[in-house]
Design a protein around this motif. Sequence first.
Motif, PDB file in Angstrom:
ATOM      1  N   PRO A 141       2.680  12.112  13.362  1.00 45.97           N
ATOM      2  CA  PRO A 141       1.329  12.226  13.893  1.00 45.97           C
ATOM      3  C   PRO A 141       0.198  12.019  12.874  1.00 45.97           C
ATOM      4  CG  PRO A 141       2.189  14.415  13.532  1.00 45.97           C
ATOM      5  CD  PRO A 141       3.301  13.449  13.187  1.00 45.97           C
ATOM      6  N   HIS A 142       0.428  11.127  11.924  1.00 48.63           N
ATOM      7  CA  HIS A 142      -0.594  10.830  10.912  1.00 48.63           C
ATOM      8  C   HIS A 142      -0.096   9.641  10.088  1.00 48.63           C
ATOM      9  CE1 HIS A 142       2.286  12.821   8.292  1.00 48.63           C
ATOM     10  NE2 HIS A 142       2.150  13.946   8.997  1.00 48.63           N
ATOM     11  N   ASP A 143      -0.923   9.155   9.180  1.00 50.57           N
ATOM     12  CA  ASP A 143      -0.478   8.082   8.294  1.00 50.57           C
ATOM     13  C   ASP A 143       0.778   8.530   7.545  1.00 50.57           C
ATOM     14  OD1 ASP A 143      -2.755   6.772   9.085  1.00 50.57           O
ATOM     15  OD2 ASP A 143      -3.819   7.010   7.180  1.00 50.57           O
ATOM     16  N   LEU A 144       1.662   7.585   7.301  1.00 51.13           N
ATOM     17  CA  LEU A 144       2.888   7.914   6.569  1.00 51.13           C
ATOM     18  C   LEU A 144       2.865   7.245   5.203  1.00 51.13           C
ATOM     19  CD1 LEU A 144       5.774   9.194   6.637  1.00 51.13           C
ATOM     20  CD2 LEU A 144       6.582   6.918   7.274  1.00 51.13           C
ATOM     21  N   SER A 145       2.723   8.046   4.163  1.00 45.79           N
ATOM     22  CA  SER A 145       2.792   7.544   2.796  1.00 45.79           C
ATOM     23  C   SER A 145       4.217   7.734   2.274  1.00 45.79           C
ATOM     24  CB  SER A 145       1.803   8.291   1.896  1.00 45.79           C
ATOM     25  OG  SER A 145       0.463   8.047   2.307  1.00 45.79           O
ATOM     26  N   ASN A 170       6.738  15.650   9.199  1.00 43.35           N
ATOM     27  CA  ASN A 170       6.222  16.137  10.487  1.00 43.35           C
ATOM     28  C   ASN A 170       6.611  15.256  11.669  1.00 43.35           C
ATOM     29  OD1 ASN A 170       4.817  18.332   9.223  1.00 43.35           O
ATOM     30  ND2 ASN A 170       3.197  16.888   8.656  1.00 43.35           N
ATOM     31  N   GLY A 171       7.602  14.398  11.497  1.00 41.12           N
ATOM     32  CA  GLY A 171       8.029  13.541  12.584  1.00 41.12           C
ATOM     33  C   GLY A 171       9.050  14.204  13.489  1.00 41.12           C
ATOM     34  N   SER A 172       9.160  13.672  14.707  1.00 42.25           N
ATOM     35  CA  SER A 172      10.158  14.153  15.658  1.00 42.25           C
ATOM     36  C   SER A 172      10.275  13.166  16.809  1.00 42.25           C
ATOM     37  CB  SER A 172       9.781  15.535  16.211  1.00 42.25           C
ATOM     38  OG  SER A 172       8.804  15.428  17.226  1.00 42.25           O
ATOM     39  N   PRO A 173      11.294  13.307  17.660  1.00 44.23           N
ATOM     40  CA  PRO A 173      11.371  12.455  18.847  1.00 44.23           C
ATOM     41  C   PRO A 173      10.163  12.692  19.746  1.00 44.23           C
ATOM     42  CG  PRO A 173      13.478  13.550  18.440  1.00 44.23           C
ATOM     43  CD  PRO A 173      12.477  14.184  17.535  1.00 44.23           C
ATOM     44  N   VAL A 174       9.817  11.695  20.555  1.00 45.16           N
ATOM     45  CA  VAL A 174       8.685  11.845  21.470  1.00 45.16           C
ATOM     46  C   VAL A 174       9.098  12.676  22.674  1.00 45.16           C
ATOM     47  CG1 VAL A 174       7.728   9.615  20.779  1.00 45.16           C
ATOM     48  CG2 VAL A 174       9.164   9.762  22.816  1.00 45.16           C
ATOM     49  N   TYR A 175       8.093  13.137  23.422  1.00 43.70           N
ATOM     50  CA  TYR A 175       8.328  13.873  24.656  1.00 43.70           C
ATOM     51  C   TYR A 175       8.150  12.901  25.826  1.00 43.70           C
ATOM     52  CZ  TYR A 175       6.724  17.459  21.326  1.00 43.70           C
ATOM     53  OH  TYR A 175       6.529  18.230  20.217  1.00 43.70           O
ATOM     54  N   GLY A 217      10.720  -5.073   9.688  1.00 46.56           N
ATOM     55  CA  GLY A 217      10.619  -3.628   9.756  1.00 46.56           C
ATOM     56  C   GLY A 217      10.969  -2.924   8.468  1.00 46.56           C
ATOM     57  N   ILE A 218      10.799  -1.622   8.494  1.00 44.21           N
ATOM     58  CA  ILE A 218      11.083  -0.772   7.339  1.00 44.21           C
ATOM     59  C   ILE A 218      11.776   0.477   7.853  1.00 44.21           C
ATOM     60  CG2 ILE A 218       8.739   0.193   7.506  1.00 44.21           C
ATOM     61  CD1 ILE A 218       8.839   0.749   4.518  1.00 44.21           C
ATOM     62  N   GLY A 219      12.806   0.924   7.135  1.00 42.83           N
ATOM     63  CA  GLY A 219      13.594   2.051   7.602  1.00 42.83           C
ATOM     64  C   GLY A 219      13.612   3.230   6.647  1.00 42.83           C
ATOM     65  N   PHE A 220      13.688   4.421   7.227  1.00 38.23           N
ATOM     66  CA  PHE A 220      13.752   5.668   6.466  1.00 38.23           C
ATOM     67  C   PHE A 220      14.829   6.558   7.075  1.00 38.23           C
ATOM     68  CE2 PHE A 220       9.361   4.164   6.347  1.00 38.23           C
ATOM     69  CZ  PHE A 220       9.084   4.179   4.987  1.00 38.23           C
ATOM     70  N   GLU A 241       0.814  -1.214   0.000  1.00 39.93           N
ATOM     71  CA  GLU A 241       0.000   0.000   0.000  1.00 39.93           C
ATOM     72  C   GLU A 241       0.851   1.268   0.000  1.00 39.93           C
ATOM     73  OE1 GLU A 241      -2.547  -0.290   3.383  1.00 39.93           O
ATOM     74  OE2 GLU A 241      -3.406  -2.212   2.759  1.00 39.93           O
ATOM     75  N   LYS A 242       2.156   1.100   0.261  1.00 40.09           N
ATOM     76  CA  LYS A 242       3.078   2.235   0.386  1.00 40.09           C
ATOM     77  C   LYS A 242       2.558   3.239   1.419  1.00 40.09           C
ATOM     78  CE  LYS A 242       3.401   3.068  -4.143  1.00 40.09           C
ATOM     79  NZ  LYS A 242       3.917   3.619  -5.419  1.00 40.09           N
ATOM     80  N   LYS A 243       2.130   2.683   2.539  1.00 39.42           N
ATOM     81  CA  LYS A 243       1.587   3.513   3.610  1.00 39.42           C
ATOM     82  C   LYS A 243       1.657   2.772   4.932  1.00 39.42           C
ATOM     83  CE  LYS A 243      -2.279   5.801   3.038  1.00 39.42           C
ATOM     84  NZ  LYS A 243      -3.746   6.111   2.911  1.00 39.42           N
ATOM     85  N   ILE A 244       2.097   3.479   5.980  1.00 35.21           N
ATOM     86  CA  ILE A 244       2.004   2.965   7.344  1.00 35.21           C
ATOM     87  C   ILE A 244       0.850   3.700   8.010  1.00 35.21           C
ATOM     88  CG2 ILE A 244       3.174   2.547   9.533  1.00 35.21           C
ATOM     89  CD1 ILE A 244       5.833   2.928   8.117  1.00 35.21           C
ATOM     90  N   ILE A 245      -0.158   2.972   8.424  1.00 38.00           N
ATOM     91  CA  ILE A 245      -1.339   3.579   9.020  1.00 38.00           C
ATOM     92  C   ILE A 245      -1.059   3.931  10.475  1.00 38.00           C
ATOM     93  CG2 ILE A 245      -3.772   3.242   9.619  1.00 38.00           C
ATOM     94  CD1 ILE A 245      -3.941   1.278   7.276  1.00 38.00           C
TER      95      ILE A 245
END
Length: 213
Positions: A156-160, A99-104, A87-90, A50-54
């Motif tokens: 914070p959302h689906d990753l295509s 819009n990704g970042s480390p968690v708080y 797994g899958i890596g980027f 699907e080329k997407k992580i939900i």
Amino acid sequence: MANQFRPDQSDFLAHFASGGEPVGKKDAKNPIKDKVSMTAIQRLISILTEKKIIASTMPWTGSHAVCFTECPWSSLLDHTNNYSPYGIGFSKKFIFAMNGSPVYYVRADQFKKQQWHDHLKAFATPFWPKYRPKSINSKVKFIDCDYLHEREWRVPHDLSFEYHQIEFVILNTYEDMAQFPKALKDAIGREKFLLMDNYKMIEKLWPVHNLGI
């Protein structure tokens, strides 16, 4: 690369598929609840097809996010014991751009005091380690919660994504690689597939990390 002399850091992030119930299974609206019957490798194949992580439901806040770890290879064997070896890596550059970042990581006695903006809830997770003073337990009732070792990032959302944006795909065994859909191997490139079996053998022959495998 910025971190080439820091073996404790990585320029890449990995998302590991899990089999069975999602973490936020109590959420009837969890976007991945229909994937409960899938094994981890089936979920990985679904993600790549699907080329997407939900994004799934996060504990504590109920927000939706896609989770990653920046653990280097020396820590991934232990990490996969909690999830799966699929797994899958980027690159961090790509995830940050999405819009990704480390968690708080927020102390549990401070967590409920925060007025989280809806856009920030997806990044928040409590921190309440076992080594906290016993005297503090009478003031704050909270379970042990310490995920610092995961060095987690979230989107914070689906990753295509497109196949050329994938840095690597992790499988467990040579048999997994042989049976993996040919169309995906052709589209992604076989050179991007990494096998945990190979790394286990390296650790067996040169056990520099003393992981007891």
